[in-house]
Motif scaffolding. Structure first.
Motif, PDB file in Angstrom:
ATOM      1  N   GLY A  73       0.821  -1.192   0.000  1.00  0.00           N
ATOM      2  CA  GLY A  73       0.000   0.000   0.000  1.00  0.00           C
ATOM      3  C   GLY A  73       0.857   1.245   0.000  1.00  0.00           C
ATOM      4  N   VAL A  74       0.196   2.390  -0.160  1.00  0.00           N
ATOM      5  CA  VAL A  74       0.870   3.687  -0.160  1.00  0.00           C
ATOM      6  C   VAL A  74       0.082   4.619   0.738  1.00  0.00           C
ATOM      7  CG1 VAL A  74       1.505   5.682  -1.563  1.00  0.00           C
ATOM      8  CG2 VAL A  74       1.746   3.388  -2.500  1.00  0.00           C
ATOM      9  N   TYR A  75       0.792   5.330   1.604  1.00  0.00           N
ATOM     10  CA  TYR A  75       0.177   6.326   2.476  1.00  0.00           C
ATOM     11  C   TYR A  75       0.922   7.638   2.302  1.00  0.00           C
ATOM     12  CZ  TYR A  75      -2.092   2.510   4.963  1.00  0.00           C
ATOM     13  OH  TYR A  75      -2.848   1.416   5.272  1.00  0.00           O
ATOM     14  N   VAL A  76       0.182   8.743   2.233  1.00  0.00           N
ATOM     15  CA  VAL A  76       0.767  10.074   2.295  1.00  0.00           C
ATOM     16  C   VAL A  76       0.221  10.680   3.579  1.00  0.00           C
ATOM     17  CG1 VAL A  76       0.942  12.350   1.233  1.00  0.00           C
ATOM     18  CG2 VAL A  76       0.893  10.305  -0.208  1.00  0.00           C
ATOM     19  N   ILE A  77       1.132  11.008   4.493  1.00  0.00           N
ATOM     20  CA  ILE A  77       0.748  11.494   5.813  1.00  0.00           C
ATOM     21  C   ILE A  77       1.246  12.920   5.976  1.00  0.00           C
ATOM     22  CG2 ILE A  77       0.954  11.114   8.294  1.00  0.00           C
ATOM     23  CD1 ILE A  77       1.441   8.130   7.591  1.00  0.00           C
ATOM     24  N   GLY A  78       0.332  13.806   6.346  1.00  0.00           N
ATOM     25  CA  GLY A  78       0.663  15.208   6.517  1.00  0.00           C
ATOM     26  C   GLY A  78       1.363  15.484   7.833  1.00  0.00           C
ATOM     27  N   GLN A 129      -2.453  16.950  10.516  1.00  0.00           N
ATOM     28  CA  GLN A 129      -3.098  16.796   9.206  1.00  0.00           C
ATOM     29  C   GLN A 129      -3.590  15.372   8.991  1.00  0.00           C
ATOM     30  OE1 GLN A 129      -0.224  18.645   6.367  1.00  0.00           O
ATOM     31  NE2 GLN A 129      -2.118  19.190   5.330  1.00  0.00           N
ATOM     32  N   GLY A 130      -2.869  14.433   9.495  1.00  0.00           N
ATOM     33  CA  GLY A 130      -3.295  13.045   9.370  1.00  0.00           C
ATOM     34  C   GLY A 130      -3.011  12.452   8.002  1.00  0.00           C
ATOM     35  N   VAL A 131      -3.771  11.421   7.664  1.00  0.00           N
ATOM     36  CA  VAL A 131      -3.578  10.693   6.415  1.00  0.00           C
ATOM     37  C   VAL A 131      -4.246  11.471   5.280  1.00  0.00           C
ATOM     38  CG1 VAL A 131      -4.040   8.544   5.187  1.00  0.00           C
ATOM     39  CG2 VAL A 131      -3.497   8.484   7.616  1.00  0.00           C
ATOM     40  N   LEU A 132      -3.462  11.828   4.279  1.00  0.00           N
ATOM     41  CA  LEU A 132      -3.973  12.577   3.131  1.00  0.00           C
ATOM     42  C   LEU A 132      -4.315  11.661   1.965  1.00  0.00           C
ATOM     43  CD1 LEU A 132      -1.438  15.535   3.269  1.00  0.00           C
ATOM     44  CD2 LEU A 132      -3.777  15.475   4.150  1.00  0.00           C
ATOM     45  N   VAL A 169      -1.120   2.390  -7.405  1.00  0.00           N
ATOM     46  CA  VAL A 169      -1.680   3.671  -6.990  1.00  0.00           C
ATOM     47  C   VAL A 169      -1.513   4.664  -8.146  1.00  0.00           C
ATOM     48  CG1 VAL A 169       0.456   4.524  -5.946  1.00  0.00           C
ATOM     49  CG2 VAL A 169      -1.728   5.371  -5.123  1.00  0.00           C
ATOM     50  N   SER A 170      -2.431   5.593  -8.245  1.00  0.00           N
ATOM     51  CA  SER A 170      -2.371   6.618  -9.276  1.00  0.00           C
ATOM     52  C   SER A 170      -1.320   7.666  -8.888  1.00  0.00           C
ATOM     53  CB  SER A 170      -3.744   7.268  -9.412  1.00  0.00           C
ATOM     54  OG  SER A 170      -3.657   8.505 -10.049  1.00  0.00           O
ATOM     55  N   LEU A 171      -0.310   7.852  -9.727  1.00  0.00           N
ATOM     56  CA  LEU A 171       0.747   8.817  -9.436  1.00  0.00           C
ATOM     57  C   LEU A 171       0.204  10.239  -9.286  1.00  0.00           C
ATOM     58  CD1 LEU A 171       3.695   9.397  -8.915  1.00  0.00           C
ATOM     59  CD2 LEU A 171       4.044   9.505 -11.383  1.00  0.00           C
ATOM     60  N   PRO A 172      -0.716  10.682 -10.142  1.00  0.00           N
ATOM     61  CA  PRO A 172      -1.263  12.033  -9.943  1.00  0.00           C
ATOM     62  C   PRO A 172      -1.946  12.216  -8.587  1.00  0.00           C
ATOM     63  CG  PRO A 172      -1.778  11.272 -12.149  1.00  0.00           C
ATOM     64  CD  PRO A 172      -1.183  10.098 -11.410  1.00  0.00           C
ATOM     65  N   SER A 173      -2.613  11.179  -8.083  1.00  0.00           N
ATOM     66  CA  SER A 173      -3.256  11.315  -6.773  1.00  0.00           C
ATOM     67  C   SER A 173      -2.230  11.396  -5.652  1.00  0.00           C
ATOM     68  CB  SER A 173      -4.245  10.170  -6.521  1.00  0.00           C
ATOM     69  OG  SER A 173      -3.583   8.937  -6.470  1.00  0.00           O
ATOM     70  N   VAL A 174      -1.091  10.721  -5.799  1.00  0.00           N
ATOM     71  CA  VAL A 174      -0.017  10.817  -4.800  1.00  0.00           C
ATOM     72  C   VAL A 174       0.572  12.223  -4.812  1.00  0.00           C
ATOM     73  CG1 VAL A 174       2.277   9.987  -4.144  1.00  0.00           C
ATOM     74  CG2 VAL A 174       0.550   8.361  -4.897  1.00  0.00           C
ATOM     75  N   LEU A 175       0.831  12.753  -5.998  1.00  0.00           N
ATOM     76  CA  LEU A 175       1.393  14.099  -6.115  1.00  0.00           C
ATOM     77  C   LEU A 175       0.418  15.148  -5.577  1.00  0.00           C
ATOM     78  CD1 LEU A 175       3.054  13.824  -9.637  1.00  0.00           C
ATOM     79  CD2 LEU A 175       4.175  13.788  -7.401  1.00  0.00           C
ATOM     80  N   GLU A 176      -0.870  14.978  -5.871  1.00  0.00           N
ATOM     81  CA  GLU A 176      -1.884  15.902  -5.373  1.00  0.00           C
ATOM     82  C   GLU A 176      -1.926  15.891  -3.848  1.00  0.00           C
ATOM     83  OE1 GLU A 176      -6.719  16.104  -5.400  1.00  0.00           O
ATOM     84  OE2 GLU A 176      -5.717  15.394  -7.211  1.00  0.00           O
ATOM     85  N   ALA A 177      -1.871  14.708  -3.249  1.00  0.00           N
ATOM     86  CA  ALA A 177      -1.884  14.596  -1.786  1.00  0.00           C
ATOM     87  C   ALA A 177      -0.613  15.191  -1.189  1.00  0.00           C
ATOM     88  CB  ALA A 177      -2.033  13.133  -1.377  1.00  0.00           C
ATOM     89  N   ALA A 178       0.534  14.958  -1.841  1.00  0.00           N
ATOM     90  CA  ALA A 178       1.804  15.489  -1.324  1.00  0.00           C
ATOM     91  C   ALA A 178       1.815  17.019  -1.353  1.00  0.00           C
ATOM     92  CB  ALA A 178       2.974  14.938  -2.133  1.00  0.00           C
ATOM     93  N   GLU A 179       1.165  17.605  -2.348  1.00  0.00           N
ATOM     94  CA  GLU A 179       1.097  19.064  -2.429  1.00  0.00           C
ATOM     95  C   GLU A 179       0.240  19.664  -1.316  1.00  0.00           C
ATOM     96  OE1 GLU A 179      -0.268  19.697  -6.408  1.00  0.00           O
ATOM     97  OE2 GLU A 179       1.734  19.454  -7.268  1.00  0.00           O
ATOM     98  N   LYS A 180      -0.628  18.862  -0.712  1.00  0.00           N
ATOM     99  CA  LYS A 180      -1.500  19.339   0.368  1.00  0.00           C
ATOM    100  C   LYS A 180      -0.796  19.364   1.730  1.00  0.00           C
ATOM    101  CE  LYS A 180      -5.776  17.772  -1.769  1.00  0.00           C
ATOM    102  NZ  LYS A 180      -6.906  16.836  -1.665  1.00  0.00           N
ATOM    103  N   ILE A 181       0.391  18.803   1.799  1.00  0.00           N
ATOM    104  CA  ILE A 181       1.113  18.771   3.072  1.00  0.00           C
ATOM    105  C   ILE A 181       1.528  20.194   3.433  1.00  0.00           C
ATOM    106  CG2 ILE A 181       3.165  17.960   4.293  1.00  0.00           C
ATOM    107  CD1 ILE A 181       3.074  15.474   2.534  1.00  0.00           C
ATOM    108  N   LYS A 182       1.117  20.617   4.615  1.00  0.00           N
ATOM    109  CA  LYS A 182       1.462  21.958   5.106  1.00  0.00           C
ATOM    110  C   LYS A 182       2.594  21.823   6.110  1.00  0.00           C
ATOM    111  CE  LYS A 182      -3.303  23.324   4.598  1.00  0.00           C
ATOM    112  NZ  LYS A 182      -4.572  23.386   5.307  1.00  0.00           N
TER     113      LYS A 182
END
Length: 77
Positions: free
Chosen positions: A36-41, A45-48, A60-73
């Motif tokens: 699996g793949v997790y992007v955590i803020g 922020q928790g799990v994005l 996993v969809s690469l665009p969705s990973v990049l979109e989630a990574a851009e949301k990390i504050k």
């Protein structure tokens, strides 16, 4: 997933897709564990993004990973 994974059409489709694209992984290991793949803020922020494999080779969809990574504050120190 054990032996039931061997008989699933999606698993064979994923295998053929990887083979045709030139994948040459090492095939070492037990072979029964899905990934699996997790992007955590930062901070609270928790799990994005959460993507759990439902069958072997489920990508996993690469665009969705990049979109989630851009949301990390950045977390204030």
């Amino acid at each position: 997933m054990m032996m039931s994974g061997f008989f699933r059409v999606g698993v064979w489709q994923n295998f053929l897709r990887a083979w045709k694209s030139g994948y040459s992984g090492n095939l070492k290991g037990e072979g029964f564990t899905l990934g699996g793949v997790y992007v955590i803020g930062a901070g609270k922020q928790g799990v994005l993004l959460e993507h759990r494999e439902k069958e072997f080779g489920d990508k996993v969809s690469l665009p969705s990973v990049l979109e989630a990574a851009e949301k990390i504050k950045p977390q204030a120190s």
